[in-house]
Write a protein that holds these residues in place. Structure first.
Motif, short mmCIF file in Angstrom:
data_model
loop_
_atom_site.label_atom_id
_atom_site.label_comp_id
_atom_site.label_asym_id
_atom_site.label_seq_id
_atom_site.Cartn_x
_atom_site.Cartn_y
_atom_site.Cartn_z
N UNK A 1 110.32 -58.48 19.23
CA UNK A 1 111.08 -58.86 20.40
C UNK A 1 111.67 -60.24 20.17
N UNK A 2 113.00 -60.31 20.16
CA UNK A 2 113.72 -61.57 19.92
C UNK A 2 114.17 -62.14 21.25
N UNK A 3 113.66 -63.31 21.61
CA UNK A 3 114.07 -63.99 22.83
C UNK A 3 115.27 -64.87 22.49
N UNK A 4 116.42 -64.49 23.00
CA UNK A 4 117.68 -65.13 22.61
C UNK A 4 118.38 -65.71 23.82
N UNK A 5 118.21 -66.99 24.10
CA UNK A 5 119.00 -67.63 25.16
C UNK A 5 120.49 -67.37 24.92
N UNK A 6 121.21 -67.25 26.01
CA UNK A 6 122.62 -66.83 25.90
C UNK A 6 123.50 -67.77 26.71
N UNK A 7 124.48 -68.37 26.02
CA UNK A 7 125.47 -69.21 26.69
C UNK A 7 126.58 -68.31 27.22
N UNK A 8 126.74 -68.30 28.52
CA UNK A 8 127.75 -67.42 29.13
C UNK A 8 129.02 -68.15 29.53
N UNK B 1 128.24 -72.93 22.15
CA UNK B 1 127.20 -71.99 21.72
C UNK B 1 127.54 -70.54 22.02
N UNK B 2 128.64 -70.30 22.70
CA UNK B 2 128.91 -68.94 23.16
C UNK B 2 129.35 -68.04 22.00
N UNK B 3 128.66 -66.93 21.84
CA UNK B 3 129.04 -65.86 20.91
C UNK B 3 128.70 -64.53 21.59
N UNK B 4 129.18 -63.45 21.03
CA UNK B 4 128.88 -62.12 21.57
C UNK B 4 127.56 -61.67 20.95
#
Length: 621
Positions: free
Chosen positions: A93-100, A106-109
């Motif tokens: 399980x990869x916990x990946x914070x996401x910049x929206x 830091x934003x990527x798809x």
């Protein structure tokens, strides 16, 4: 309590034991919440190392591991390790914070990245759904045997939980703390359900949600994992094929883990020889009918016997080109059967004559019962003079003592010849360089038998894979699904933490060792009594031996010597340089204790010839 804290608390309550990562602003709070919940956190020096540590820990412990990274570059740094885990179907399980925010650097798809490497994707949608979203992602990894990327949008992480959700988190915590140890969440990875690629609680229908809740309840109660239906028609056909086979061979993969007893019992019924894929090496260790690894690593005798089989059954084994040596180990008239939990895996890498969908352990039990019933009926018929002897069953024609492929003569031959170290060779040690076979046989004799071995990728890797023995199938960690160099050291860290009672051994090439050298600090900091063997030929040896014979320039893949032993000492390791067999005496001294620092064995190996498996390997490129 906010969402980030709730994710950590829920995962701790579900029984996660170990998390690996590199902490930045985006995963700071969720990582601390894991720690507060009792999860051990291991800080790596690079996210790629952290991902591979988590992968190896999950493989060798049989549990779900967690990887926690920063948004954006933290995830992209980890991507090679995540890809290896996804290709290997590791429950991670990869916990990946996401910049929206569209203005964030830091934003990527991140969903696209997950899809590109074969990981499943999920997202925590809100403070209201955080418990359900986290549990579903965890179940997808646990029950589906999948690598799952759980996106944690930064704005959602900061949301405050409603009172009723706080109460749900607290209920999970209390249930975990109050339950007797043997009734807590069962972390043994069951073979079971698969899940859709996008896991979003808002899109799940009621039935699906109820099923997953029931699965979690069963796991929490320590009950048996969900099983796939037994397909009796296919099982009956397999039983018939085994009953009529004269030279059956079983090839077990990682999907056969936990089913050794059942496979050996079935093998005894039909006289099968027992082999494994490379990743399952050691599964049948100690059996007199163990051929060890099938494929490019196979010893001459193992290859001869597998090639001579009239029936090959792959048990939880994907039958890749590596396991079949590009198909050359399967005779033109050999019947091939594949047993796998995943119907999409059947025939994926090569055509099969029969595909059986099912859990390996259950399938072996059912087929064994069918054969026992058949034998019982035949015994009754024999009493009335109506049954024909099975081929090779002691028919008065010189076959007494033979059953299937097995015979007393073959047992003696296997004991003498099946191991690579028993195959005669000309020792090429000279000019201050040691033959890698001589090196590895010497290490095999010195190191304690109770060891866990991790092997990096490269020209050298066949030597530690086949000349170092392991005690069982959980003691060999081979992160080669993506064939990336540089994963071996981190693999050894994860395996060492999963099996602390065993001596961890990392086998690396000089290229992979220098690529991952930062993680030497991690090994020292964790106090791991690890033996790190570096097979140093001052080159990317695979490329040298692939392109060199055709006269291509090799300046791009050869390097000046590096004093790897001195580099290791700089990180706080003990180190020895080995150029001849006598130099291994320093390893013997280290083994006497106290083993309070890891030992790096910098082996200057001969480099004139490619390893035996390399020519076959490049056919697949």
């Amino acid at each position: 309590m906010n969402v980030a804290e709730a994710v950590g608390a829920v995962l701790a309550s579900l029984g996660v034991r170990m998390a690996f990562g590199v902490v930045g602003s985006g995963n700071f709070h969720v990582t601390n919440a894991l720690i507060a919940g009792g999860v051990r956190y291991v800080a790596a020096r690079h996210e790629g190392g952290a991902a591979t540590m988590a992968d190896a820990y999950a493989r060798t412990s049989g549990t779900v591991a967690v990887l926690t990274v920063h948004q954006g570059p933290g995830l992209t740094n980890a991507l090679t390790g995540v890809t290896e885990a996804a290709k290997s179907r590791t429950p991670l399980l990869v916990l990946a914070p996401e910049a929206t925010s569209p203005r964030s650097n830091f934003r990527i798809d991140q969903n696209a990245l997950a899809s590109a490497v074969g990981a499943h994707r999920a997202r925590v949608g809100s403070a209201e759904t955080v418990v359900d979203d986290t549990v579903m992602a965890y179940l997808a990894a646990l029950l589906g045997r999948r690598t799952v990327l759980l996106n944690l949008p930064l704005d959602v992480q900061a949301q405050t939980l409603p009172d009723q959700v706080v109460a749900a988190v607290q209920e999970l915590r209390e249930g975990r703390e109050s339950a007797p140890r043997d009734e807590r969440v069962s972390m043994t990875v069951p073979l079971g359900l698969t899940f859709p690629a996008e896991l979003d609680a808002s899109e799940a229908d009621t039935t699906e949600t109820e099923v997953r809740a029931a699965d979690l309840k069963a796991a929490r109660a320590g009950g048996p994992p969900p099983r796939t239906p037994v397909h009796l028609d296919a099982m009956s056909r397999l039983a018939s094929l085994l009953a009529s086979a004269e030279r059956p061979v079983f090839v077990a993969g990682r999907g056969a883990r936990g089913a050794r007893g059942e496979l050996e019992a079935l093998g005894d019924q039909v006289g099968a020889l027992l082999a494994t894929s490379a990743v399952a090496k050691g599964h049948f260790r100690g059996s007199p009918w163990d051929l060890d690894v099938s494929g490019g690593f196979a010893s001459p005798l193992a290859a001869e016997l597998i090639r001579g089989a009239d029936l090959i059954v792959g048990w939880g084994c994907s039958l890749t080109m590596w396991t079949t040596r590009h198909g050359t180990l399967i005779g033109p008239d050999t019947t091939v059967v594949q047993v796998d939990l995943d119907p999409d895996a059947l025939g994926l890498n090569r055509p099969v004559d029969l595909g059986v969908v099912g859990d390996v352990r259950e399938a072996a039990r059912v087929v064994g019962a069918l054969l026992a019933g058949r034998d019982h009926r035949d015994a009754g018929d024999a009493a009335e003079g109506r049954v024909r002897r099975a081929p090779g069953a002691g028919d008065g024609a010189g076959n007494e003592g033979r059953r299937g492929y097995r015979s007393p003569e073959l047992a003696e031959r296997l004991a003498r010849e099946v191991r690579w170290r028993d195959v005669p060779y000309d020792d090429t040690s000279r000019d201050g360089r040691i033959d890698p076979r001589t090196l590895t046989i010497g290490l095999d004799d010195l190191l304690p038998e109770d060891r866990v071995v991790a092997v990096d990728s490269g020209n050298f890797m066949g030597y530690p894979s086949m000349f170092l023995s392991v005690p069982d199938g959980t003691a060999f960690c081979f992160t080669q699904a993506f064939q990336s160099i540089g994963l071996g050291l981190a693999t050894a860290v994860g395996a060492a933490l999963a099996q602390p009672e065993r001596l961890p051994v990392a086998a690396l090439g000089d290229g992979g060792a220098l690529m991952a050298v930062a993680e030497l600090e991690t090994v020292v900091r964790l106090g791991l009594p690890m033996v790190i063997v570096v097979y140093d030929d001052d080159a990317y040896g695979a490329e040298v031996h692939h392109f060199g014979p055709d006269g291509y320039p090799l300046d791009a893949v050869t390097f000046p010597p590096v004093d790897i032993a001195a580099v290791a000492r700089g990180f706080g390791c003990e180190a020895v340089t080995v150029r001849r067999a006598e130099d291994l005496s320093a390893v013997a001294e280290w083994l006497k204790g106290p083993r309070d620092r890891p030992l790096v064995v910098h082996a200057k190996v001969t480099r004139d010839q490619p390893s035996w498996w390399l020519q076959d390997a490049f056919q697949g490129h």
